[in-house]
Design an enzyme around this catalytic site. Structure first.
Site, PDB file in Angstrom:
ATOM      1  CE1 TYR A  45      -4.230  -1.734   0.571  1.00  0.00           C
ATOM      2  CE2 TYR A  45      -2.750  -3.301   1.627  1.00  0.00           C
ATOM      3  CZ  TYR A  45      -3.978  -2.996   1.068  1.00  0.00           C
ATOM      4  OH  TYR A  45      -4.952  -3.958   1.009  1.00  0.00           O
TER       5      TYR A  45
ATOM      6  CG  HIS B  67     -12.974  -3.485  -2.187  1.00  0.00           C
ATOM      7  ND1 HIS B  67     -12.235  -3.710  -3.330  1.00  0.00           N
ATOM      8  CD2 HIS B  67     -12.095  -3.572  -1.162  1.00  0.00           C
ATOM      9  CE1 HIS B  67     -10.968  -3.902  -3.004  1.00  0.00           C
ATOM     10  NE2 HIS B  67     -10.862  -3.836  -1.690  1.00  0.00           N
TER      11      HIS B  67
END
Length: 424
Positions: A196, A378
């Site tokens: 990330y 998601h």
């Protein structure tokens, strides 16, 4: 003669099923008659195949049609089914209805329709959620109506048939529209499975308040499989952080930015998705009473542990000073992942539920409620079905969003046919 322009005008939606845009699909859903109307326009003078797979993207078990126009101008459309990878078998019950067919300038165009649920055991019902389509074509016509040469090209494409935004509902950009881009600064992606990456930006000054009205993904070419999703968080931080870029989970991530992760989201994109158009009466505030500073979090998916890759993907935000009637915002609900989210062994199915109770909504939503017009569902690879449910006064209302055939590689914003009010 049918042209791309007339097909776009005649149908609510269109998409290219292949990357070269040689196989175009157009469709309209008619809930009143529970019928889907379809057109395919393919760069070929041979046969054209189109099908619905059993949520696999593969041929076995699929519900297919094959059509063509022969040298005499006679049109054919055959309803077939595919038990294996061989030529699909002719269905005794022909449920796909040919509307028109033509071959012109090297292009074959077939227009046909079918019921959502035909009642035929050899057909697959068309349901809400992600539909995995399959397609194929050959450059020559069949020798006979039952003799087919193997396809020249074939492929698969996931599509949300019911919840994609109709072309007519995508507002044109106003005359004063401008845009700004947020790009990762040529990030060297670590050679590990998941990363990330966080980049901080001060947004441009807009003189007062503007509305952001469209968000486009800017995914670097050939990185469509590397960039899994992007979130843009509204945040407040010292201007000195503008332009800084860090591994979100590293010790080098400044404390002044670390708290931005999980803040209010103003932009989101996930793999397989396209541009996000806000409805014509809605805009996301930017400037004086809106966002001014953001952190963009990019999830890189690198299961092969490749080293030396650099990436500059990001997002483009279009905005206007022609303020729309309503401000938009993003409400995030669901279940955060944690080390304690463990799936027991030998389970065929396992349900994980997250709750946004009235204790939360009562303190954060206005007394008149908010209007819900769409959302992005998601989950990651383990998830195959995801639903957003809606309750009021202890009673369950119709589901807000539902995708019981979720495709990890196709995560697109879904739009409601009619807005729904969420009360506190």
């Amino acid at each position: 003669t049918v042209t791309a322009a007339t097909l776009k005008e005649s149908y609510d939606h269109h998409v290219s099923l292949d990357e070269e845009e040689k196989y175009m699909m157009y469709w309209t859903m008619n809930d009143a008659t529970k019928t889907i109307n379809i057109a395919v326009a393919v760069k070929t003078t041979g046969w054209v195949g189109f099908g619905i797979s059993p949520y696999t993207g593969r041929m076995p078990g699929s519900d297919t049609v094959i059509g063509w126009v022969n040298s005499n101008g006679t049109a054919f459309l055959q309803d077939r089914f595919a038990p294996t990878r061989d030529v699909p078998l002719l269905d005794a019950q022909q449920d796909y209805k040919l509307i028109s067919a033509e071959e012109n300038n090297g292009m074959t165009t077939l227009r046909f329709s079918r019921k959502y649920d035909t009642g035929d055991s050899k057909d697959l019902a068309i349901e809400t959620g992600t539909t995995r389509l399959i397609w194929a074509y050959n450059d020559i016509d069949p020798a006979t109506p039952n003799t087919f040469t193997k396809h020249t090209k074939q492929g698969t494409r996931s599509v949300n048939l019911f919840t994609s935004l109709a072309e007519s509902n995508k507002p044109q950009l106003p005359s004063d529209a401008k845009y700004f881009d947020l790009h990762n600064p040529n990030v060297t992606v670590p050679a590990r499975d998941t990363t990330y990456w966080c980049a901080a930006f001060k947004l441009p000054e807009v003189n007062g308040t503007a509305h952001m009205i469209r968000i486009d993904p800017l995914i670097e070419k050939k990185h469509e499989g590397l960039v899994h999703h992007i979130l843009v968080y509204d945040c407040v931080f010292d201007e000195s952080f503008h332009g800084s870029s860090h591994d979100c989970d590293s010790r080098n991530m400044p404390d002044g930015l670390r708290s931005c992760r999980g803040a209010t989201v103003i932009g989101a994109w996930a793999i397989g998705g396209g541009p996000l158009y806000f409805p014509a009466h809605v805009g996301l505030p930017l400037g004086k009473r809106g966002s001014r500073y953001v952190v963009m979090e990019t999830h890189y998916d690198n299961p092969l542990l490749k080293a030396g890759m650099t990436d500059s993907s990001g997002m483009r935000f279009y905005y206007t000073h022609q303020l729309r009637q309503y401000d938009a915002a993003v409400l995030e609900i669901g279940q955060a992942t944690s080390p304690f989210m463990v799936l027991p062994e030998n389970q065929a199915n396992w349900e994980v539920a997250g709750y946004c109770s009235e204790n939360c909504t009562r303190d954060n939503l206005p007394a008149t409620g908010i209007k819900f017009f769409g959302g992005l569902l998601h989950t990651h690879l383990t998830g195959f079905s995801i639903v957003t449910k809606h309750y009021r006064d202890g009673k369950e209302l119709p589901e807000l969003l539902s995708n019981r055939h979720y495709d990890f590689n196709f995560q697109e914003t879904e739009f409601l046919r009619n807005e729904v009010t969420l009360m506190p």
